[in-house]
Write an enzyme that holds these catalytic residues in place. Structure first.
Site, short mmCIF file in Angstrom:
data_model
loop_
_atom_site.label_atom_id
_atom_site.label_comp_id
_atom_site.label_asym_id
_atom_site.label_seq_id
_atom_site.Cartn_x
_atom_site.Cartn_y
_atom_site.Cartn_z
CG HIS A 98 -0.58 4.20 4.28
ND1 HIS A 98 -1.16 3.48 5.30
CD2 HIS A 98 -0.23 3.30 3.34
CE1 HIS A 98 -1.18 2.19 4.97
NE2 HIS A 98 -0.61 2.05 3.80
CG ASP A 108 -1.98 5.54 7.95
OD1 ASP A 108 -0.79 5.18 8.14
OD2 ASP A 108 -2.54 5.45 6.84
CB SER A 136 -0.94 0.00 1.21
OG SER A 136 -0.20 -0.16 2.39
#
Ligand code: NAG
Ligand code: NAG
Ligand code: NAG
Ligand code: NAG
Ligand code: NAG
Ligand code: NAG
Ligand code: NAG
Length: 405
Positions: free
Chosen positions: A380, A377, A130
């Site tokens: 990312h 998060d 990802s």
């Protein structure tokens, strides 16, 4: 060329009434590269490492203030994923007011037309987890400021039921440029261990067998950016030659304990070798995008770790040692160590150092709360954000040499 797989893959594209010029996709036009870059590049026929040093290393530098504004916003990029739409979820946007300044030269702002001109008629793919998808999304946002792009989505769901893991391709019609995501967690064959129908988060990894889900697409690809790393920080059962050789983190007395960097090294070696040996991949150029560190503080992702810094870290505070740097070194060393066998172009997109400093560039708590179930998060990167710099570096490499002369 022209294998069944290739044809059915392409017929999908054609079925979207998009005219693809096969001849340009498959032209074996050798890349006559005039490379003045500071990173290392190996020429296949040279047989040995050809290091051409420019007067500027793109990957060595610092973040400087820049109030020129981001290249796109959540309004001008229509594909911006909810999970990276930090502006929408309330993150203070001052973190976009920084620019990466290589020590010896300048990294130009992203120029979508220059990028598209450089890749006209080509296919670029990100083989990755990802974080690579994150870079691909950044690139789509940066490019879609210049071109009307046609989304070509394949109903091929590689992983579970999550749309995010589909192979998704973007086709920029006016430049006949295709951008692909080839989803792979480890680059090599893997299987999650399942107990009573529930995934355990533990994986069996075949270190010497490449994950063919991405390599089978390579004959379509001209520029490949591969990356991997974050999935290796978990219980892994390692196999070579079909036999278990040990594990990472499993703590079983009857199994040899391996360091995660061993698994990463072996996975990269297997991936690089299978690229190198691909017979239908003439002219393929591969960049290894090095590890992009996460910045959880005061805990891990699932134990309340967070990342709420508001500016880049002080360079003197970041030591080029520790886990992130070990992973990056393992990746770069694997690339260097097999150079004698190389029959194709390889290079490195060495983002680790610049990104180590950007603890402020992650969504943190500012992302779609439907899925995040309360965790932050810090892995990312927000869009827009410092990850856009990777594509500025990529364009700089393209301009210098990765285009036909
Ligand atoms: C973009 O961010 C703003 C906050 O600055 C938010 O109000 C808006 O809903 C966002 N738009 C989209 C399309 O996500
Ligand atoms: C490759 O794709 C198949 C079919 O979707 C899937 O079952 C398999 O788990 C994938 N392999 C890897 C290593 O991801
Ligand atoms: C799997 O299910 C069986 C039957 O429900 C149960 O006895 C066993 O403890 C479960 N195993 C694990 C590891 O949860
Ligand atoms: C190692 O021990 C575990 C129990 O701790 C057992 O389940 C496993 O089968 C053993 N593995 C090997 C390779 O003997
Ligand atoms: C970050 O979060 C911590 C814990 O909630 C808080 O103590 C700290 O003041 C925050 N820092 C900033 C810059 O918001
Ligand atoms: C970074 O830290 C060093 C040593 O602690 C200090 O001298 C310097 O002023 C700091 N720089 C910035 C930009 O904060
Ligand atoms: C690369 O270097 C060569 C020789 O010094 C020079 O002629 C050429 O213009 C340079 N190319 C670029 C893109 O800087």
């Amino acid at each position: 060329m022209g294998s069944m797989k290739t044809r059915s893959f392409l017929s999908l594209i054609v079925s979207f009434s998009v005219l693809l010029f096969l001849s340009s996709l498959f032209s074996s036009n050798p890349l006559t590269v005039i490379y003045n870059g500071s990173f290392k590049l190996w020429h296949p026929s040279a047989g040995d490492q050809t290091v051409i040093n420019d007067d500027c290393d793109l990957f060595e530098g610092k973040w400087v203030r820049d109030h020129g504004g981001p290249a796109y916003t959540n309004r001008s990029c229509r594909i911006l994923p909810e999970s990276q739409n930090c502006d929408k979820y309330g993150k203070d946007q001052d973190f976009v007011n920084w620019r990466w300044k290589p020590a010896e030269c300048d990294l130009r702002r992203f120029d979508p037309v220059a990028f598209l001109e450089a890749v006209r008629g080509k296919t670029m793919a990100f083989a990755s987890d990802s974080v690579g998808r994150n870079q691909k999304d950044s690139l789509v946002c940066l490019l879609s400021q210049a071109s009307i792009c046609i989304i070509v989505e394949y109903p091929l769901n590689l992983k579970g039921d999550k749309e995010e893991n589909q192979i998704t391709n973007w086709y920029f019609q006016s430049y006949d440029f295709t951008l692909m995501l080839l989803w792979t967690r480890f680059l090599v064959q893997e299987q999650e261990r399942v107990v009573n129908g529930t995934g355990t988060g533990d994986f069996d990894l075949h270190l010497d067998r490449v994950d063919t889900n991405w390599t089978e697409k390579l004959p379509l690809v001209n520029y490949l950016i591969i990356s991997s790393g974050h999935w290796f920080f978990r219980n892994l059962y390692l196999y070579e030659n079909g036999k278990i050789i040990g594990c990472v983190y499993c703590g079983q007395a009857n199994l040899t304990n391996y360091d995660f960097t061993y698994a990463i090294r072996r996975a990269f070696r297997t991936a690089l070798q299978s690229i190198d040996r691909c017979e239908e991949c003439e002219g393929l150029v591969t960049l290894v995008r090095t590890f992009a560190p996460a910045h959880f503080e005061h805990g891990a992702w699932n134990t309340g770790g967070y990342c709420n810094r508001t500016g880049p870290l002080n360079e003197t505070a970041v030591r080029l040692s520790g886990t992130d740097w070990e992973v990056r070194n393992a990746q770069v060393e694997e690339l260097e160590s097999f150079r004698m066998e190389k029959t194709k172009w390889f290079g490195v997109l060495d983002v680790t150092k610049s990104m180590l400093l950007r603890a402020d560039g992650h969504p943190g708590s500012h992302w779609n709360n439907d899925w995040n179930r309360g965790f932050n998060d810090c892995l990312h990167w927000c869009l827009p954000g410092p990850i856009d710099t990777w594509n500025e570096m990529l364009l700089a490499l393209l301009r210098r040499g990765f285009s036909d002369v």
